[in-house]
Design a protein around this motif. Structure first.
Motif, PDB file in Angstrom:
ATOM      1  N   GLN A  26       0.825  -1.203   0.000  1.00 30.37           N
ATOM      2  CA  GLN A  26       0.000   0.000   0.000  1.00 30.37           C
ATOM      3  C   GLN A  26       0.861   1.255   0.000  1.00 30.37           C
ATOM      4  OE1 GLN A  26      -3.221  -0.655  -0.582  1.00 30.37           O
ATOM      5  NE2 GLN A  26      -2.392  -2.738  -0.492  1.00 30.37           N
ATOM      6  N   ASP A  27       0.493   2.207  -0.855  1.00 32.16           N
ATOM      7  CA  ASP A  27       1.206   3.491  -0.894  1.00 32.16           C
ATOM      8  C   ASP A  27       0.458   4.559  -0.104  1.00 32.16           C
ATOM      9  OD1 ASP A  27      -0.952   3.789  -2.542  1.00 32.16           O
ATOM     10  OD2 ASP A  27       0.150   4.737  -4.191  1.00 32.16           O
ATOM     11  N   ARG A  73       2.875   6.018   8.098  1.00 33.00           N
ATOM     12  CA  ARG A  73       4.153   6.092   7.394  1.00 33.00           C
ATOM     13  C   ARG A  73       5.103   7.060   8.107  1.00 33.00           C
ATOM     14  NH1 ARG A  73       5.425   1.964   3.972  1.00 33.00           N
ATOM     15  NH2 ARG A  73       3.834   1.672   2.367  1.00 33.00           N
TER      16      ARG A  73
END
Length: 251
Positions: A26-27, A73
């Motif tokens: 997943q970005d 992130r």
């Protein structure tokens, strides 16, 4: 900013079905998970801190039950847990990560197997949401709200009008959230398609037939209405009986 919400139905069970492989690909900036069903100290680094992610969790007091988590992130400025009332906090049902421009929360509404308890939870949660609207920060509340709001959000809705999760009083409560309180169903801002479901009671059979419920939402304040750019559900992801909800925001 891309935010994903996924009810994992027990994170260890989800890992056995490929959750960590899915997460690695997943970005997104933030992935919110619900129904973790384990104590965070039992997770181990592979689940709590997979490559590229930092995980934060809010455990239920009871073992193997409820709980929420947030994978980030970038390290948030702060992480806060709880709603300030026992029904939520003893079961780890709400936590938030604060970033510069927005707070992202992971939320799990009781399913309604105990209708009186769910009703009380909704009353207390509505008080919290009312106070939240007065804050100057912007919020994205991700998670399983366990209510299908409109007939569009439930297959075979005619046969489910008295079913838990679609009862008139539950849908009227959602009307308050998206009406007088002014919150936004971010998904429906940009995606009005039919058959947009996130949960299938009989997972594989119902997925194949598209006989599902949309119980998972990303809810924002009205100031983020124009920031919602793209939203979709990926029912091919089968790490639990829920599907992930993806939304891209221009922040």
């Amino acid at each position: 900013m891309k935010v994903i919400s996924l009810n994992v139905g027990g994170i260890k069970q989800a890992v056995e079905k490929g959750f960590l492989d899915w997460l690695k690909d997943q970005d997104a900036d933030v992935v919110c998970v619900q129904d973790v069903r384990t104590k965070s100290w039992k997770l181990g680094d592979a689940i709590e801190r997979p490559d590229g992610w930092e995980g934060y969790f809010f455990d239920a007091e009871q073992d193997d039950y409820a709980g929420t988590g947030i994978y980030c992130r970038q390290m948030p400025k702060a992480v806060m847990t709880g709603l300030g009332f026992e029904l939520a906090d003893r079961e780890g049902r709400f936590m938030q990560a604060d970033f510069d421009k927005v707070s992202v929360a992971s939320f799990l509404m009781p399913s309604g197997s105990n209708p009186a308890e769910k009703k009380l939870f909704m009353e207390q949660y509505l008080e919290f949401l009312t106070k939240l609207r007065r804050k100057r920060r912007e919020f994205i509340i991700c998670g399983t709200w366990n209510i299908a709001h409109k007939t569009l959000d439930l297959a075979n809705w005619q046969d489910n009008q008295l079913s838990i999760g679609f009862r008139p009083e539950e849908r009227a409560w959602m009307d308050q959230v998206f009406g007088p309180l002014g919150f936004i169903d971010a998904y429906r801002e940009v995606n009005r398609d039919n058959d947009q479901f996130t949960f299938w009671p009989d997972s594989q059979r119902d997925r194949d037939r598209q006989e599902g419920w949309r119980l998972d939402y990303q809810v924002t304040g009205p100031n983020l209405r124009k920031a919602v750019k793209k939203a979709w559900i990926d029912r091919s992801v089968k790490v639990s009986d829920h599907a992930p909800v993806y939304i891209e925001y221009d922040l």
